[in-house]
Scaffold this active site. Structure first.
Site, PDB file in Angstrom:
ATOM      1  N   TRP A 123       0.812  -1.189  -0.091  1.00  0.00           N
ATOM      2  CA  TRP A 123       0.164   0.061   0.117  1.00  0.00           C
ATOM      3  C   TRP A 123       0.903   1.105  -0.016  1.00  0.00           C
ATOM      4  CZ3 TRP A 123      -4.378  -0.603  -1.959  1.00  0.00           C
ATOM      5  CH2 TRP A 123      -5.354  -1.795  -1.699  1.00  0.00           C
ATOM      6  N   ASP A 197      -1.880   6.537   6.339  1.00  0.00           N
ATOM      7  CA  ASP A 197      -3.047   5.606   5.875  1.00  0.00           C
ATOM      8  C   ASP A 197      -3.645   4.675   6.729  1.00  0.00           C
ATOM      9  OD1 ASP A 197      -4.525   3.813   4.463  1.00  0.00           O
ATOM     10  OD2 ASP A 197      -3.030   3.328   2.603  1.00  0.00           O
ATOM     11  N   LYS A 221     -12.942  -1.545   5.754  1.00  0.00           N
ATOM     12  CA  LYS A 221     -12.424  -2.809   6.736  1.00  0.00           C
ATOM     13  C   LYS A 221     -12.896  -2.730   8.031  1.00  0.00           C
ATOM     14  CE  LYS A 221      -9.293  -3.384   3.156  1.00  0.00           C
ATOM     15  NZ  LYS A 221      -8.197  -1.911   2.590  1.00  0.00           N
TER      16      LYS A 221
END
Ligand code: PLP
Length: 388
Positions: A123, A197, A221
């Site tokens: 990511w 993030d 999530k």
């Protein structure tokens, strides 16, 4: 007026270990189902319509929006000098939106700003690659040589003195590396803001806002359905967007319009609000964190104590949310997954870039689900030992 029978939830659903979109508590889904055709306001008065059908400017939706904002602020103890923005586009869009808003923070006169990235997995690599379209994107540190299984110590980061901000992914969902303590950039001699993030561990643990300028995360999530992106931004960071930044993604415009510059993802905001009420009933972030620590310990202990399974992440940065593990005998992978499904344990296949297995044990996964997984893993290991 028509009446439609609501679908009944099955008595006991399987345990869903999906990395995202992922499990949502039964109570939340049952309430959403009950309110699908007619949302009642806080006093229980019928609105006559479902949340998806409401104007985002009407008083009913505004009350949902305000309650959802307030609940998130309370849960995460967001200080009053931070704004909470409800946006769209997910974590990946933020990889462009953040540099379009912040990359010239320190060097407004130059066309291209400088930003430092700490690379700890897929990511953060994606964030770095995307930001390169808008700024000079430096690599301050990387764990690539360790196969994304370690966390480079903050004291080793090579920070550029002109950096506008430092980007860090605090939970790498694919490799299972989590930052357990945010770095103190000022103590490292850097007065640029830290941007994180936190898509895959938001609301699983407290956040130290004193060390942060901005945090972003997709909702799918830990917060609710895909479609909602949460951005929490310190107010002095508003108003620095590049001229090319789309208006709908200019943080200042979004903040000045209470996240309603354009139509926000209304239904996803409503479900996130139900998730926040559920989180409060679990004892808030402190309550859920205690449960998350216990779940992670149960699973890692089972992996470490077995001779079939292994997790390769360094002990100081193992994720509480995403637990990748491998079978030392990879020829048994398919049998493991088929057996798991038969035991009501879903979506345990690892990400294709890593292989093996991954159990995502977000907030909505109860301890009983992790216990069921651990019991199955033990049974599977023993059955192999008998037939070999
Ligand atoms: C899931 C995830 C994303 C991607 O979010 P999208 O909503 O697919 O854009 C970004 N960062 C992290 C850490 C994630 O886990």
């Amino acid at each position: 007026m028509t009446t439609t029978a609501l679908p009944e939830a099955p008595m006991q659903r399987p345990y869903n270990f999906s990395a995202g979109p992922s499990a949502i508590a039964d109570e939340v889904l049952a309430q959403a189902a009950a309110e699908m055709l007619d949302w009642p306001d806080a006093e229980g008065h019928s609105s006559g319509v479902g949340v998806m059908e409401m104007s985002h400017r009407g008083k009913d939706f505004i009350s949902i929006y305000e309650a959802t904002q307030a609940a998130l602020r309370e849960l995460l103890a967001v200080p009053s000098n931070f704004r909470i923005l409800f946006m769209q586009g997910g974590g990946l869009a933020e990889n462009a939106i953040v540099p379009m808003n912040l990359s010239t923070l320190r060097n407004a006169s130059s066309a291209k700003g400088v930003v430092d990235f700490v690379l700890t997995g897929s990511w953060s690599h994606k964030s770095h690659r995307e930001a390169g379209k808008y700024c000079t994107a430096n690599v301050a540190a990387s764990n690539a040589l360790d196969g994304h299984t370690t966390l480079p110590a903050a004291s080793s980061w090579r920070l550029d003195r002109n950096t506008s901000y430092v980007h860090l992914c605090t939970n790498e969902t694919i490799s299972g590396v989590e930052v357990h303590e945010l770095p103190d950039l000022q103590a490292l001699g850097c007065d640029a803001p830290l941007v994180i993030d936190f898509s895959s561990h938001v609301a699983s643990r407290p956040v130290d806002w004193s060390r942060l300028g901005l945090a972003f995360g997709g909702a799918q999530k830990n917060l609710g359905p895909a479609g909602l992106t949460v951005v929490v931004i310190r107010d002095d960071l508003l108003g620095h967007a590049l001229p090319i930044c789309p208006s709908a993604f200019d943080y200042k415009l979004v903040a000045d319009n209470q996240s309603m510059y354009n139509t926000p993802p209304t239904y996803a905001i409503y479900i996130a609000g139900l998730v926040f009420q559920w989180l409060k009933r679990q004892g808030g972030i402190a309550g859920i964190e205690t449960r998350n620590i216990a779940k992670a310990r149960l699973l890692y202990d089972a992996i470490d104590g077995s001779s079939l399974y292994e997790n390769r992440v360094a002990a100081n940065c193992r994720s509480r949310m995403n637990v990748p593990f491998f079978l030392k005998d990879e020829s048994r992978n398919d049998a493991f997954l088929a057996g798991a499904k038969g035991h009501g344990l879903l979506s345990l296949k690892g990400h294709k870039s890593v292989g093996g297995m991954r159990a995502s044990i977000y907030n909505a996964m109860p301890i009983a689900g992790v216990q069921a997984l651990v019991d199955y893993m033990r049974e599977f290991e023993q059955s192999g030992a008998r037939t070999d």
